[in-house]
Design a protein around this motif. Structure first.
Motif, PDB file in Angstrom:
ATOM      1  N   GLY A 135       0.799  -1.223   0.000  1.00  0.00           N
ATOM      2  CA  GLY A 135       0.000   0.000   0.000  1.00  0.00           C
ATOM      3  C   GLY A 135       0.831   1.273   0.000  1.00  0.00           C
ATOM      4  N   ILE A 136       2.049   1.211  -0.551  1.00  0.00           N
ATOM      5  CA  ILE A 136       2.888   2.411  -0.631  1.00  0.00           C
ATOM      6  C   ILE A 136       2.546   3.163  -1.910  1.00  0.00           C
ATOM      7  N   GLY A 137       2.102   4.400  -1.762  1.00  0.00           N
ATOM      8  CA  GLY A 137       1.758   5.217  -2.919  1.00  0.00           C
ATOM      9  C   GLY A 137       2.868   6.211  -3.236  1.00  0.00           C
ATOM     10  N   HIS A 138       2.657   6.992  -4.290  1.00  0.00           N
ATOM     11  CA  HIS A 138       3.651   8.008  -4.662  1.00  0.00           C
ATOM     12  C   HIS A 138       3.953   8.944  -3.492  1.00  0.00           C
ATOM     13  N   ARG A 139       2.906   9.335  -2.773  1.00  0.00           N
ATOM     14  CA  ARG A 139       3.076  10.293  -1.685  1.00  0.00           C
ATOM     15  C   ARG A 139       3.984   9.725  -0.591  1.00  0.00           C
ATOM     16  N   GLU A 140       3.664   8.507  -0.139  1.00  0.00           N
ATOM     17  CA  GLU A 140       4.467   7.871   0.910  1.00  0.00           C
ATOM     18  C   GLU A 140       5.909   7.710   0.430  1.00  0.00           C
ATOM     19  N   ASN A 141       6.044   7.325  -0.832  1.00  0.00           N
ATOM     20  CA  ASN A 141       7.366   7.111  -1.403  1.00  0.00           C
ATOM     21  C   ASN A 141       8.185   8.401  -1.366  1.00  0.00           C
ATOM     22  N   ARG A 142       7.565   9.483  -1.791  1.00  0.00           N
ATOM     23  CA  ARG A 142       8.248  10.784  -1.788  1.00  0.00           C
ATOM     24  C   ARG A 142       8.611  11.206  -0.368  1.00  0.00           C
ATOM     25  N   GLU A 143       7.609  11.151   0.515  1.00  0.00           N
ATOM     26  CA  GLU A 143       7.812  11.629   1.888  1.00  0.00           C
ATOM     27  C   GLU A 143       8.932  10.888   2.594  1.00  0.00           C
ATOM     28  N   LEU A 144       8.921   9.556   2.475  1.00  0.00           N
ATOM     29  CA  LEU A 144       9.898   8.772   3.228  1.00  0.00           C
ATOM     30  C   LEU A 144      11.284   8.830   2.604  1.00  0.00           C
ATOM     31  N   GLN A 145      11.342   9.018   1.292  1.00  0.00           N
ATOM     32  CA  GLN A 145      12.657   9.198   0.670  1.00  0.00           C
ATOM     33  C   GLN A 145      13.290  10.471   1.191  1.00  0.00           C
ATOM     34  N   SER A 146      12.473  11.507   1.350  1.00  0.00           N
ATOM     35  CA  SER A 146      13.088  12.764   1.770  1.00  0.00           C
ATOM     36  C   SER A 146      13.299  12.811   3.281  1.00  0.00           C
ATOM     37  N   SER A 147      12.464  12.108   4.039  1.00  0.00           N
ATOM     38  CA  SER A 147      12.650  12.148   5.503  1.00  0.00           C
ATOM     39  C   SER A 147      13.746  11.196   5.963  1.00  0.00           C
ATOM     40  N   GLY A 148      13.915  10.076   5.257  1.00  0.00           N
ATOM     41  CA  GLY A 148      14.876   9.068   5.697  1.00  0.00           C
ATOM     42  C   GLY A 148      14.382   8.346   6.939  1.00  0.00           C
ATOM     43  N   PRO A 149      15.221   7.479   7.523  1.00  0.00           N
ATOM     44  CA  PRO A 149      14.822   6.708   8.707  1.00  0.00           C
ATOM     45  C   PRO A 149      14.442   7.638   9.858  1.00  0.00           C
ATOM     46  N   GLN A 150      13.485   7.199  10.674  1.00  0.00           N
ATOM     47  CA  GLN A 150      12.997   8.029  11.776  1.00  0.00           C
ATOM     48  C   GLN A 150      13.299   7.432  13.138  1.00  0.00           C
ATOM     49  N   TYR A 151      13.788   6.206  13.136  1.00  0.00           N
ATOM     50  CA  TYR A 151      14.120   5.558  14.415  1.00  0.00           C
ATOM     51  C   TYR A 151      15.105   4.434  14.144  1.00  0.00           C
ATOM     52  N   ILE A 152      15.757   4.000  15.203  1.00  0.00           N
ATOM     53  CA  ILE A 152      16.651   2.845  15.111  1.00  0.00           C
ATOM     54  C   ILE A 152      15.964   1.710  15.855  1.00  0.00           C
ATOM     55  N   ARG A 153      15.636   0.642  15.129  1.00  0.00           N
ATOM     56  CA  ARG A 153      14.958  -0.458  15.802  1.00  0.00           C
ATOM     57  C   ARG A 153      15.916  -1.638  15.937  1.00  0.00           C
ATOM     58  N   VAL A 154      16.023  -2.138  17.148  1.00  0.00           N
ATOM     59  CA  VAL A 154      16.957  -3.225  17.439  1.00  0.00           C
ATOM     60  C   VAL A 154      16.286  -4.566  17.191  1.00  0.00           C
ATOM     61  N   LEU A 155      16.955  -5.437  16.426  1.00  0.00           N
ATOM     62  CA  LEU A 155      16.414  -6.782  16.205  1.00  0.00           C
ATOM     63  C   LEU A 155      17.105  -7.815  17.087  1.00  0.00           C
ATOM     64  N   GLY A 156      18.296  -7.488  17.565  1.00  0.00           N
ATOM     65  CA  GLY A 156      18.996  -8.433  18.432  1.00  0.00           C
ATOM     66  C   GLY A 156      20.375  -7.924  18.801  1.00  0.00           C
ATOM     67  N   ALA A 157      20.890  -8.425  19.905  1.00  0.00           N
ATOM     68  CA  ALA A 157      22.217  -8.002  20.358  1.00  0.00           C
ATOM     69  C   ALA A 157      22.834  -9.088  21.220  1.00  0.00           C
ATOM     70  N   ASP A 158      24.163  -9.229  21.137  1.00  0.00           N
ATOM     71  CA  ASP A 158      24.838 -10.096  22.108  1.00  0.00           C
ATOM     72  C   ASP A 158      25.406  -9.181  23.193  1.00  0.00           C
ATOM     73  N   ALA A 159      26.265  -9.704  24.049  1.00  0.00           N
ATOM     74  CA  ALA A 159      26.780  -8.917  25.169  1.00  0.00           C
ATOM     75  C   ALA A 159      27.458  -7.636  24.677  1.00  0.00           C
ATOM     76  N   VAL A 160      28.253  -7.771  23.622  1.00  0.00           N
ATOM     77  CA  VAL A 160      28.943  -6.597  23.077  1.00  0.00           C
ATOM     78  C   VAL A 160      27.922  -5.617  22.497  1.00  0.00           C
ATOM     79  N   GLY A 161      26.937  -6.165  21.820  1.00  0.00           N
ATOM     80  CA  GLY A 161      25.887  -5.327  21.245  1.00  0.00           C
ATOM     81  C   GLY A 161      25.140  -4.563  22.326  1.00  0.00           C
ATOM     82  N   MET A 162      24.904  -5.227  23.464  1.00  0.00           N
ATOM     83  CA  MET A 162      24.221  -4.572  24.580  1.00  0.00           C
ATOM     84  C   MET A 162      25.042  -3.380  25.073  1.00  0.00           C
ATOM     85  N   GLU A 163      26.351  -3.586  25.101  1.00  0.00           N
ATOM     86  CA  GLU A 163      27.257  -2.523  25.536  1.00  0.00           C
ATOM     87  C   GLU A 163      27.168  -1.335  24.565  1.00  0.00           C
TER      88      GLU A 163
END
Lengths: 414, 414
Positions: free
Chosen positions: A317-345
């Motif tokens: 359901g991505i339209g031209h508008r969403e495509n334009r907006e998100l290309q110009s805004s870029g990522p808005q958050y950092i989401r963690v999928l996993g980490a080991d002990a070093v990653g936690m640090e």
């Protein structure tokens, strides 16, 4: 607290699935064995415009099992987009950690100095820009038009930028230059099979070869190419039916949706240009498989990857508008999928270094583009789940970052 | 030309699939063995709001194999609707042939004289109308509210009209009365299992029992309940994968579509009332199966059949507007699904008797409501094909009425 790692290396990956070639690259990426590796990992749909074999959660777990220290999500909007947007999203996320010092990536001919090419790509001198436009107007795809325009400037450049891994490598470097990120680049020689090679007999088979073997039910051969950690997780996923190995369900959903969408509505879908919607609707009626349909829609101007990504955008359901907006805004958050002990640090340190909010289970408290991005991510999860062998929806909301057990009790790192 | 039949009997049927109980009814429906039988047959989706086991073409062929002379299509818009609309569409089509003299249908207690009930249903005296409205407002479903209002007029009427077959029987008779069709009614005692009975051990098992056995892979037991003509066609369909036995694909499609539809758009879908769209959207996220989802959405006011039909309407893209328009316009054409020699003879006569255009392969040259009806029919075919075991789209456009071979050469009956 003692520094338990030296440098922090960033890698952009799909790990679809994580195989021995990835393990080799991981070893090369670390200059020092104490270097930490942060991976930004493609979400449910890949850069080629296809559903990933395993969920992002399971691929993240496999990466951790193979020695990656921290896995961050590359949201589906970026992971299923052209090389430029894919690379920009991934590099932006690594840069936003405020911790990654070096980016390591595969490249053919890593001894080749791409600086003069990058200089042209970043500054776009008018002679190059005009020539590129001319090539585009004559019916070339963007990648081919760019290669032809560069070839006219310097013999050999066209061939160099045409190799798929180099296209991505250049995109990473271009983004770093454009944004002025203080991240150094460390290209490493790509080993073994080409990107699309489906031969499993190589020392380092491609992920495509592994997927092909899995789709054909040839698990034994596929497993030869995988480290034991991937084998364990993959087998668990196959047993639970949480894998997408065929394109049949994808095609049923796409066709179903195409047949109920009027051309003028389809024309509003992301990247739908030059009346492609009519081509899509024409062949949707006639074709009985995903690959047959994509082949019919593919042209010199619109290569396979582009067509596939467009179809996924339509599904999400991505339209031209969403495509334009998100290309110009870029990522808005950092989401963690996993980490080991070093990653936690590293995550602990990111509390003070990160330029974007760091999130775990499910992005919350978002607005504007962040909300849009998270909405598309949820759609990607929903659609991907529909494609799995056994339908058990809602996993996206039940899963949480895979953390080293010793750290997960009591302490709230995120 | 010699009259090769006596009376022409009409039957409304789903034949999902045609079983020995249907064969028994067919025998009873013919007063004289030379009577001809014209069946108007449910399309791809049934009155209970479910995909039929076999396509309408294959079910038509099975009916012809069992002795039906002419099979006409009940378009999906009517076949997948409440008893009133279903019956009105079917009776209108039989009447539009200008040939059907008698309607035969199953009824419990066929000795019971429903004339006084019909009198009330057709003329709707104000005391009945007010009471019905009161019951509806107190949260009853339409069928239950009507039964309660009739019960207050005469003890026993409520129980009579509540039996599913009687609901349909009354709807047929009501339509004939309202429209003043010169079609006589011949109710016959329903034999064997109840409508929803899934026990195969009865002499006359229900179609539901046959479908259940097929879904469980128990073909041997299912075949015991079927005449040899159905067995032959069913086996052919199973081998080609042209059967819909499970609800898994249906649920994936519906869920996929629900999750990408905003509440305000869903509210525009046919029969969506009183904020049901929110209930649908709420449970779509939570449920992992069709039956689980339908159970969650079912209430005293909105019984299972209603919910299922609404979901199919949503799948087929039928909105409030289409629903209103087609209810008031009624059928716009007579489409032939198959005929034997006698049926061909009836078709020839229909050239002068029919009140609607008679069509074969694919309705053409339509406008307005006719075009709308045919469009919904094509959607029903598309969606049904998506649900089949083996996906091979486009059958609807490739199939043509099944005709006795001796008549099909040279002569253009349609």
């Amino acid at each position: 607290m003692v520094e338990i790692y030296k440098k922090i290396i960033g890698i952009v990956a799909e790990y679809n699935p994580f195989h021995k070639g990835h393990l080799f690259h991981l070893g090369k990426a670390r200059e020092n064995k104490n270097d930490a590796v942060v991976v930004v990992l493609s979400s449910y749909f890949t850069q080629r415009g296809e559903p990933a074999v395993m969920s992002k959660w399971d691929r993240a777990e496999a990466a951790l099992g193979a020695g990656v220290n921290l896995v961050l999500e590359l949201p589906a909007f970026f992971s299923c987009h052209n090389a430029g947007i894919f690379a920009a999203g991934a590099v932006d996320i690594l840069a936003a950690t405020g911790m990654v010092e070096t980016l390591s990536f595969g490249m053919e001919q890593p001894e080749f100095d791409p600086t003069p090419i990058l200089d042209i790509l970043v500054h776009e001198p008018s002679h190059f820009k005009d020539n590129l436009k001319k090539k585009l107007n004559s019916g070339f795809s963007y990648v081919k038009a760019r290669a032809a325009a560069l070839e006219e400037i310097h013999e050999g450049w066209g061939a160099f930028v045409s190799l798929p891994n180099n296209t991505l490598a250049l995109s990473y470097m271009e983004r770093i230059l454009r944004k002025g990120y203080s991240i150094s680049c460390r290209p490493v020689q790509r080993m073994g099979s080409g990107f699309h090679d489906t031969d499993l007999e190589n020392t380092f088979p491609s992920a495509a070869a592994v997927r092909k073997a899995l789709a054909e039910g040839n698990r034994e051969d596929a497993e030869k190419a995988l480290p034991s950690s991937t084998v364990r997780i993959l087998n668990r996923c196959i047993e639970r039916g949480m894998v997408v190995l065929s394109r049949e369900m994808l095609w049923r959903l796409i066709r179903f949706l195409l047949l109920r969408t009027p051309a003028e509505e389809l024309a509003r879908s992301s990247e739908m240009t030059e009346g492609m919607e009519n081509r899509f609707l024409k062949y949707a009626v006639l074709c009985s498989s995903w690959s047959g349909f994509v082949s019919k829609c593919t042209t010199a101007r619109y290569p396979r990857g582009r067509i596939q990504r467009q179809l996924v955008h339509f599904l999400l359901g991505i339209g031209h508008r969403e495509n334009r907006e998100l290309q110009s805004s870029g990522p808005q958050y950092i989401r963690v999928l996993g980490a080991d002990a070093v990653g936690m640090e590293i995550l602990r340190k990111m509390r003070s270094t990160a330029h974007l909010p760091v999130m775990g289970k499910a992005p919350a408290g978002l607005r504007g583009e962040g909300l849009l991005l998270a909405g598309i991510e949820q759609s990607a999860a929903n659609v991907w789940e529909e494609l799995t062998a056994v339908f058990s929806p809602g996993e996206e909301k039940k899963r949480y970052p895979f953390m080293e057990e010793c750290f997960s009790e009591g302490e709230n790192v995120l």
